[in-house]
Design a protein around this motif. Structure first.
Motif, PDB file in Angstrom:
ATOM      1  N   ARG A   1       4.631  22.944   4.191  1.00  0.00           N
ATOM      2  CA  ARG A   1       4.590  23.146   2.743  1.00  0.00           C
ATOM      3  C   ARG A   1       5.542  22.206   2.007  1.00  0.00           C
ATOM      4  NH1 ARG A   1       1.753  27.714   1.359  1.00  0.00           N
ATOM      5  NH2 ARG A   1       1.215  29.074   3.120  1.00  0.00           N
ATOM      6  N   ASP A   2       6.581  21.739   2.697  1.00  0.00           N
ATOM      7  CA  ASP A   2       7.496  20.796   2.056  1.00  0.00           C
ATOM      8  C   ASP A   2       6.848  19.438   1.839  1.00  0.00           C
ATOM      9  OD1 ASP A   2       9.536  22.663   1.986  1.00  0.00           O
ATOM     10  OD2 ASP A   2      10.406  22.009   3.895  1.00  0.00           O
ATOM     11  N   TRP A   3       5.915  19.080   2.719  1.00  0.00           N
ATOM     12  CA  TRP A   3       5.282  17.762   2.653  1.00  0.00           C
ATOM     13  C   TRP A   3       3.941  17.791   1.923  1.00  0.00           C
ATOM     14  CZ3 TRP A   3       7.973  13.583   4.418  1.00  0.00           C
ATOM     15  CH2 TRP A   3       9.059  13.834   5.253  1.00  0.00           C
ATOM     16  N   MET A   4       3.232  18.894   2.006  1.00  0.00           N
ATOM     17  CA  MET A   4       1.888  18.996   1.460  1.00  0.00           C
ATOM     18  C   MET A   4       1.894  19.727   0.116  1.00  0.00           C
ATOM     19  SD  MET A   4      -0.108  17.604   3.880  1.00  0.00           S
ATOM     20  CE  MET A   4       1.191  16.365   3.969  1.00  0.00           C
ATOM     21  N   GLU A   5       0.766  19.653  -0.585  1.00  0.00           N
ATOM     22  CA  GLU A   5       0.694  20.281  -1.898  1.00  0.00           C
ATOM     23  C   GLU A   5      -0.473  21.254  -2.054  1.00  0.00           C
ATOM     24  OE1 GLU A   5       2.836  16.613  -4.362  1.00  0.00           O
ATOM     25  OE2 GLU A   5       0.693  16.974  -4.617  1.00  0.00           O
ATOM     26  N   GLN A   6      -1.379  21.278  -1.101  1.00  0.00           N
ATOM     27  CA  GLN A   6      -2.507  22.209  -1.174  1.00  0.00           C
ATOM     28  C   GLN A   6      -2.739  22.846   0.190  1.00  0.00           C
ATOM     29  OE1 GLN A   6      -6.110  20.491  -2.768  1.00  0.00           O
ATOM     30  NE2 GLN A   6      -5.118  19.778  -4.640  1.00  0.00           N
ATOM     31  N   VAL A   7      -3.234  24.089   0.164  1.00  0.00           N
ATOM     32  CA  VAL A   7      -3.594  24.803   1.385  1.00  0.00           C
ATOM     33  C   VAL A   7      -5.066  25.203   1.276  1.00  0.00           C
ATOM     34  CG1 VAL A   7      -3.101  26.749   2.895  1.00  0.00           C
ATOM     35  CG2 VAL A   7      -1.251  25.711   1.583  1.00  0.00           C
ATOM     36  N   ARG A   8      -5.844  24.811   2.284  1.00  0.00           N
ATOM     37  CA  ARG A   8      -7.268  25.128   2.295  1.00  0.00           C
ATOM     38  C   ARG A   8      -7.565  26.072   3.458  1.00  0.00           C
ATOM     39  NH1 ARG A   8      -9.696  18.997   1.845  1.00  0.00           N
ATOM     40  NH2 ARG A   8      -9.035  19.011   4.049  1.00  0.00           N
ATOM     41  N   PRO A   9      -8.310  27.147   3.231  1.00  0.00           N
ATOM     42  CA  PRO A   9      -8.618  28.075   4.326  1.00  0.00           C
ATOM     43  C   PRO A   9      -9.617  27.479   5.306  1.00  0.00           C
ATOM     44  CG  PRO A   9      -9.796  28.714   2.336  1.00  0.00           C
ATOM     45  CD  PRO A   9      -8.886  27.588   1.946  1.00  0.00           C
ATOM     46  N   ARG A  10      -9.540  27.935   6.543  1.00  0.00           N
ATOM     47  CA  ARG A  10     -10.527  27.609   7.568  1.00  0.00           C
ATOM     48  C   ARG A  10     -11.120  28.924   8.060  1.00  0.00           C
ATOM     49  NH1 ARG A  10     -10.854  23.823   5.333  1.00  0.00           N
ATOM     50  NH2 ARG A  10     -10.249  21.671   5.827  1.00  0.00           N
TER      51      ARG A  10
ATOM     52  N   TRP B   1       7.528  10.959  -3.381  1.00  0.00           N
ATOM     53  CA  TRP B   1       8.799  11.408  -2.816  1.00  0.00           C
ATOM     54  C   TRP B   1       9.692  12.039  -3.876  1.00  0.00           C
ATOM     55  CZ3 TRP B   1      10.099  12.806   1.711  1.00  0.00           C
ATOM     56  CH2 TRP B   1      11.442  12.931   2.072  1.00  0.00           C
ATOM     57  N   ALA B   2       9.589  11.571  -5.096  1.00  0.00           N
ATOM     58  CA  ALA B   2      10.399  12.132  -6.179  1.00  0.00           C
ATOM     59  C   ALA B   2      10.072  13.600  -6.422  1.00  0.00           C
ATOM     60  CB  ALA B   2      10.195  11.325  -7.457  1.00  0.00           C
ATOM     61  N   GLY B   3       8.899  14.030  -5.982  1.00  0.00           N
ATOM     62  CA  GLY B   3       8.507  15.421  -6.179  1.00  0.00           C
ATOM     63  C   GLY B   3       8.783  16.328  -5.001  1.00  0.00           C
ATOM     64  N   ARG B   4       9.411  15.777  -3.938  1.00  0.00           N
ATOM     65  CA  ARG B   4       9.715  16.600  -2.767  1.00  0.00           C
ATOM     66  C   ARG B   4      10.953  17.450  -3.030  1.00  0.00           C
ATOM     67  NH1 ARG B   4       5.763  17.827  -1.542  1.00  0.00           N
ATOM     68  NH2 ARG B   4       5.131  16.700  -3.402  1.00  0.00           N
ATOM     69  N   PRO B   5      11.124  18.523  -2.232  1.00  0.00           N
ATOM     70  CA  PRO B   5      12.312  19.370  -2.401  1.00  0.00           C
ATOM     71  C   PRO B   5      13.595  18.562  -2.286  1.00  0.00           C
ATOM     72  CG  PRO B   5      10.715  20.418  -0.946  1.00  0.00           C
ATOM     73  CD  PRO B   5      10.208  19.035  -1.192  1.00  0.00           C
ATOM     74  N   GLY B   6      14.580  18.929  -3.094  1.00  0.00           N
ATOM     75  CA  GLY B   6      15.838  18.198  -3.125  1.00  0.00           C
ATOM     76  C   GLY B   6      16.523  18.124  -1.775  1.00  0.00           C
ATOM     77  N   LYS B   7      16.431  19.186  -0.980  1.00  0.00           N
ATOM     78  CA  LYS B   7      17.068  19.198   0.336  1.00  0.00           C
ATOM     79  C   LYS B   7      16.487  18.123   1.236  1.00  0.00           C
ATOM     80  CE  LYS B   7      18.205  22.270   4.189  1.00  0.00           C
ATOM     81  NZ  LYS B   7      18.066  23.640   4.746  1.00  0.00           N
ATOM     82  N   MET B   8      15.158  17.931   1.187  1.00  0.00           N
ATOM     83  CA  MET B   8      14.516  16.899   1.987  1.00  0.00           C
ATOM     84  C   MET B   8      14.984  15.519   1.569  1.00  0.00           C
ATOM     85  SD  MET B   8      10.535  18.061   2.410  1.00  0.00           S
ATOM     86  CE  MET B   8      10.054  16.390   2.806  1.00  0.00           C
ATOM     87  N   ARG B   9      15.013  15.281   0.264  1.00  0.00           N
ATOM     88  CA  ARG B   9      15.407  13.961  -0.232  1.00  0.00           C
ATOM     89  C   ARG B   9      16.861  13.663   0.116  1.00  0.00           C
ATOM     90  NH1 ARG B   9      15.376  14.094  -5.509  1.00  0.00           N
ATOM     91  NH2 ARG B   9      14.640  16.225  -5.866  1.00  0.00           N
ATOM     92  N   THR B  10      17.705  14.673   0.040  1.00  0.00           N
ATOM     93  CA  THR B  10      19.115  14.491   0.396  1.00  0.00           C
ATOM     94  C   THR B  10      19.269  14.208   1.883  1.00  0.00           C
ATOM     95  OG1 THR B  10      19.822  15.951  -1.391  1.00  0.00           O
ATOM     96  CG2 THR B  10      21.390  15.568   0.386  1.00  0.00           C
ATOM     97  N   THR B  11      18.509  14.929   2.705  1.00  0.00           N
ATOM     98  CA  THR B  11      18.561  14.715   4.157  1.00  0.00           C
ATOM     99  C   THR B  11      18.179  13.292   4.512  1.00  0.00           C
ATOM    100  OG1 THR B  11      18.090  17.030   4.667  1.00  0.00           O
ATOM    101  CG2 THR B  11      17.583  15.415   6.373  1.00  0.00           C
ATOM    102  N   LEU B  12      17.105  12.792   3.915  1.00  0.00           N
ATOM    103  CA  LEU B  12      16.673  11.424   4.210  1.00  0.00           C
ATOM    104  C   LEU B  12      17.726  10.408   3.771  1.00  0.00           C
ATOM    105  CD1 LEU B  12      14.386   9.637   5.301  1.00  0.00           C
ATOM    106  CD2 LEU B  12      13.524   9.487   2.955  1.00  0.00           C
TER     107      LEU B  12
END
Length: 281
Positions: A240-249, A103-114
């Motif tokens: 993208r705010d919650w995840m850290e990787q994108v894999r193609p399908r 959680w410490a690595g999430r965007p500041g806006k998300m952490r502030t909202t929570l």
């Protein structure tokens, strides 16, 4: 299905007006053959030429080599094969972190909202199927921004089965006792799968979805100890705010160039210069 000397391969397909395609439904994250024998899969691929002019396989992962191997296998079996990316998959490798570290690595806006909104809703996380909770999920979904559920009966049957197996993680957020957000996850073999999430549009200002997501992430990371969180397919920006990787399908369109019904699609491929090197020998 092909079975020989203890090896077995199953390639689940369904027939439609324009050939055969992967047996999937609206809720499928990926598709792949059951079994790893390339020789048996190639035998099946050859046999399919006597059954149809077209086989479409999707959504295929390739982080494990599935798409690449199937492309080569069908080409070696005499098919003209087109490959394109049809979707993307957002995932979070936990990498041994606690929820607090993640959680410490999430965007500041998300952490502030929570921090500002978390106390405005109460969260329950169920690890079994509960009809009352599922009814709340359906009511929330019907009042959300989401389109009408396709085959809601399949989803409910799946949720009930996962609940019986102890794999369900069903989250409900309530404001003043009224359900306003719901999420349906499952946990299996070290992976948490996010299947469905919704919140009542009238309660958007509460950010109940963010609070509920954070609670579920905390549960699967710290209590279940998962190694991966899989947000399924789709290019939604919020993932993208919650995840850290994108894999193609990927999608493979396999066409039997010997059959006239396949020629229009092959001609279009050549015109667009998609895969001139794919011509079968």
């Amino acid at each position: 299905m092909v079975e020989r000397r203890g090896d077995r391969v199953v390639v689940p397909l369904q027939r439609h007006a324009n050939g055969l395609s992967s047996l999937t439904n609206w809720f499928s994250f990926t598709w792949r053959p059951i079994g790893k024998s390339r020789q048996l899969i190639q035998e099946l691929a050859r046999d399919l030429r006597s059954r149809t002019h077209r086989v479409t396989l999707f959504p295929l992962p390739d982080e494990d080599g599935t798409a690449e191997q199937l492309e080569k296998t069908f080409r070696d079996a005499g098919w003209f094969v087109l490959r394109d990316q049809c979707d993307e998959n957002h995932v979070l490798p936990v990498a041994g972190r606690t929820f607090a570290e993640y959680w410490a690595g999430r965007p500041g806006k998300m952490r502030t909202t929570l921090k500002r909104k978390a106390k405005k809703v109460d969260v329950d996380i169920l690890t079994h199927f509960d009809e009352t909770a599922w009814a709340a999920y359906k009511a929330i979904y019907s009042e959300s921004w989401k389109p009408e559920e396709e085959r809601a009966d399949i989803l409910e049957a799946f949720a009930a089965a996962e609940g019986a197996a102890g794999r369900i993680r069903l989250g409900i957020a309530r404001a003043d006792g009224v359900p306003v957000a719901a999420q349906f996850w499952t946990v299996e073999n070290g992976t948490a799968y996010i299947h469905k999430l919704a919140h009542i549009e009238a309660a958007t200002a509460l950010s109940a979805g963010t609070t509920l997501s954070a609670a579920l992430f905390e549960y699967v990371i710290d209590t279940d100890g998962v190694e991966l969180v899989d947000f399924g397919t789709g290019s939604d920006a919020y993932k993208r705010d919650w995840m850290e990787q994108v894999r193609p399908r990927f999608r493979l369109t396999c066409l039997d160039w010997r059959q006239p019904r396949a020629w229009p699609a092959i001609a279009k491929a050549f015109v667009r210069h998609l895969a001139p090197h794919n011509r079968p020998s």
